[in-house]
Design a protein around this motif. Structure first.
Motif, PDB file in Angstrom:
ATOM      1  N   LYS A  48      -6.351  -6.987   9.477  1.00 36.11           N
ATOM      2  CA  LYS A  48      -6.061  -5.894   8.550  1.00 36.11           C
ATOM      3  C   LYS A  48      -7.098  -4.779   8.727  1.00 36.11           C
ATOM      4  O   LYS A  48      -8.292  -5.027   8.702  1.00 36.11           O
TER       5      LYS A  48
ATOM      6  N   HIS B 148       1.058   3.936  -3.233  1.00 37.98           N
ATOM      7  CA  HIS B 148       0.616   5.314  -3.017  1.00 37.98           C
ATOM      8  C   HIS B 148       1.779   6.270  -2.748  1.00 37.98           C
ATOM      9  O   HIS B 148       1.560   7.433  -2.389  1.00 37.98           O
TER      10      HIS B 148
ATOM     11  N   PRO C 172      -6.512  -4.567  -5.880  1.00 34.90           N
ATOM     12  CA  PRO C 172      -5.767  -3.606  -5.059  1.00 34.90           C
ATOM     13  C   PRO C 172      -4.362  -4.112  -4.720  1.00 34.90           C
ATOM     14  O   PRO C 172      -4.116  -5.323  -4.653  1.00 34.90           O
ATOM     15  N   ALA C 173      -3.451  -3.165  -4.489  1.00 32.99           N
ATOM     16  CA  ALA C 173      -2.041  -3.518  -4.271  1.00 32.99           C
ATOM     17  C   ALA C 173      -1.852  -4.430  -3.068  1.00 32.99           C
ATOM     18  O   ALA C 173      -1.051  -5.372  -3.106  1.00 32.99           O
ATOM     19  N   CYS C 174      -2.594  -4.171  -1.991  1.00 34.86           N
ATOM     20  CA  CYS C 174      -2.421  -4.984  -0.781  1.00 34.86           C
ATOM     21  C   CYS C 174      -2.830  -6.426  -1.036  1.00 34.86           C
ATOM     22  O   CYS C 174      -2.208  -7.367  -0.531  1.00 34.86           O
TER      23      CYS C 174
ATOM     24  N   TRP D 195     -15.981  -4.051   2.090  1.00 39.26           N
ATOM     25  CA  TRP D 195     -14.982  -4.957   2.669  1.00 39.26           C
ATOM     26  C   TRP D 195     -15.655  -5.638   3.848  1.00 39.26           C
ATOM     27  O   TRP D 195     -16.161  -4.973   4.759  1.00 39.26           O
TER      28      TRP D 195
ATOM     29  N   GLN E  54      -8.403  -0.961   7.378  1.00 38.51           N
ATOM     30  CA  GLN E  54      -8.418   0.069   6.336  1.00 38.51           C
ATOM     31  C   GLN E  54      -9.865   0.546   6.219  1.00 38.51           C
ATOM     32  O   GLN E  54     -10.744   0.045   6.917  1.00 38.51           O
TER      33      GLN E  54
ATOM     34  N   CYS F  31      -7.689   5.035   2.749  1.00 38.34           N
ATOM     35  CA  CYS F  31      -7.649   4.013   1.695  1.00 38.34           C
ATOM     36  C   CYS F  31      -8.694   4.330   0.637  1.00 38.34           C
ATOM     37  O   CYS F  31      -9.839   4.646   0.956  1.00 38.34           O
ATOM     38  N   ASN F  32      -8.283   4.260  -0.627  1.00 40.98           N
ATOM     39  CA  ASN F  32      -9.236   4.525  -1.718  1.00 40.98           C
ATOM     40  C   ASN F  32      -9.569   3.249  -2.500  1.00 40.98           C
ATOM     41  O   ASN F  32     -10.068   3.321  -3.617  1.00 40.98           O
ATOM     42  N   PHE F  33      -9.274   2.058  -1.882  1.00 43.57           N
ATOM     43  CA  PHE F  33      -9.606   0.769  -2.528  1.00 43.57           C
ATOM     44  C   PHE F  33      -8.787   0.636  -3.814  1.00 43.57           C
ATOM     45  O   PHE F  33      -9.158  -0.101  -4.723  1.00 43.57           O
ATOM     46  N   CYS F  34      -7.651   1.382  -3.887  1.00 44.17           N
ATOM     47  CA  CYS F  34      -6.846   1.391  -5.116  1.00 44.17           C
ATOM     48  C   CYS F  34      -7.758   1.550  -6.336  1.00 44.17           C
ATOM     49  O   CYS F  34      -7.720   0.742  -7.282  1.00 44.17           O
TER      50      CYS F  34
ATOM     51  N   TYR G  49      -2.532   3.977   5.024  1.00 46.25           N
ATOM     52  CA  TYR G  49      -3.937   3.673   4.727  1.00 46.25           C
ATOM     53  C   TYR G  49      -4.355   2.321   5.298  1.00 46.25           C
ATOM     54  O   TYR G  49      -5.538   2.047   5.414  1.00 46.25           O
ATOM     55  N   THR G  50      -3.386   1.461   5.582  1.00 49.03           N
ATOM     56  CA  THR G  50      -3.724   0.148   6.126  1.00 49.03           C
ATOM     57  C   THR G  50      -2.628  -0.282   7.079  1.00 49.03           C
ATOM     58  O   THR G  50      -1.478   0.152   6.971  1.00 49.03           O
TER      59      THR G  50
ATOM     60  N   CYS H 171       0.842  -1.197   0.000  1.00 53.06           N
ATOM     61  CA  CYS H 171       0.000   0.000   0.000  1.00 53.06           C
ATOM     62  C   CYS H 171       0.877   1.247   0.000  1.00 53.06           C
ATOM     63  O   CYS H 171       0.638   2.189  -0.752  1.00 53.06           O
TER      64      CYS H 171
HETATM   65  S1  SF4 Z   1      -6.971  -1.163  -1.239  1.00 51.57           S
HETATM   66 FE1  SF4 Z   1      -5.182   0.021  -1.931  1.00 51.57          FE
HETATM   67  S2  SF4 Z   1      -5.303   1.900  -0.689  1.00 51.57           S
HETATM   68 FE2  SF4 Z   1      -6.625   0.387   0.338  1.00 51.57          FE
HETATM   69  S3  SF4 Z   1      -5.306  -0.628   1.836  1.00 51.57           S
HETATM   70 FE3  SF4 Z   1      -5.204  -1.861  -0.050  1.00 51.57          FE
HETATM   71  S4  SF4 Z   1      -3.392  -1.051  -1.138  1.00 51.57           S
HETATM   72 FE4  SF4 Z   1      -3.956   0.469   0.404  1.00 51.57          FE
END
Ligand code: SF4
Ligand code: SF4
Ligand code: SF4
Length: 256
Positions: free
Chosen positions: A70, A26, A147-149, A196, A72, A134-137, A50-51, A22
């Motif tokens: 987790k 970002h 999303p990256a996470c 989520w 976020q 967090c913008n949910f990527c 963000y997380t 994350c």
């Molecule tokens: S969805 Fe994106 S912004 Fe949100 S916690 Fe995961 S990586 Fe970060």
């Protein structure tokens, strides 16, 4: 099609790859808060975190256990943060993410008061502060990516798919493993439902979740509570907002 995420707390090993991913996606710097008496690091979400993973100790059969949770933004179906924002700087998209438009934000911070999960954070230490969460990527989701996470997680803790499939998957896992999971999908009803959602082998209140959060959407409550804010406070917020408007105009010019 609206997307959702199922977080299966039983699968997490606390490696924090999601936190790092994350930060990387970002372009946020890693922070160091020093030792805080717990393995949770950082201690709380912030404008550039963000997380994070909460490390929660427990006990089962007289043996110590750990859960890794987790945290976020939950991307509520009817987000109180968006409802409270007087200028529409936060909005729920049809794809699922609740996104923020910094150019609309006037800095009143009603979103921070309204969020039942205390998610939005303010950039207190910059001269030109924005609200962050967090913008949910959303950029990745728009491009058909996860999303990256979620991409970084080695344990498939998070299942990303259409929201209806995510809910069905949660129900299936609970039904197919009756001794493993408690019979509660957190986020299915809380705050009127969130994109989520979580399943767990321990009661959610043990894991730091607010189980007293109302089971209806928050926007109507939001306006009911905001209407009780004293007018002097509103006036002060309005003054801050006026400053923010001028600040934003300046930023826009520099940005062009
Ligand atoms: S969805 Fe994106 S912004 Fe949100 S916690 Fe995961 S990586 Fe970060
Ligand atoms: S969890 Fe809070 S910040 Fe996230 S969408 Fe819901 S109300 Fe908004
Ligand atoms: S990357 Fe996956 S396993 Fe590692 S801490 Fe994050 S959610 Fe847990």
């Amino acid at each position: 099609m609206a997307k959702g995420v199922l977080v299966d707390i039983t699968k997490c090993i606390g490696c924090r790859s999601c936190q790092i991913a994350c930060k990387a996606w970002h372009n946020h710097e890693a922070g160091y808060e020093g030792l805080n008496g717990t393995y949770t690091m950082p201690n709380q979400l912030s404008a550039d975190t963000y997380t994070r993973i909460s490390f929660v100790e427990g006990e089962r059969n007289n043996q110590p256990t750990w859960s890794f949770v987790k945290n976020q933004c939950l991307h509520c179906q009817e987000p109180a943060c968006a409802s409270a924002c007087p200028v529409g700087a936060l909005q729920k998209t049809k794809e699922g993410p609740v996104i923020y438009d910094q150019w609309k934000c006037i800095g009143c911070r009603y979103c921070m008061i309204a969020c039942p999960f205390h998610i939005p954070k303010y950039e207190w230490d910059t001269l030109n502060p924005w609200v962050q969460k967090c913008n949910f990527c959303a950029d990745r989701v728009d491009a058909g990516m996860e999303p990256a996470c979620i991409k970084a997680c080695p344990m498939n803790v998070m299942y990303f798919d259409d929201y209806e499939k995510v809910v069905q998957e949660a129900k299936n896992r609970i039904a197919n493993h009756p001794g493993k999971y408690i019979n509660h999908i957190y986020g299915l009803n809380e705050a009127g439902g969130t994109s989520w959602i979580y399943i767990s082998d321990r009661p959610f209140q043990e894991l730091g979740f607010d189980t007293q959060v109302v089971k209806a959407s928050y926007p109507s409550f939001t306006w009911a509570s905001l209407s009780k804010i004293p007018w002097k406070a509103v006036g002060f917020a309005a003054a801050l907002s006026a400053i923010a408007v001028f600040r934003n105009r300046g930023s826009r010019k520099e940005d062009v």
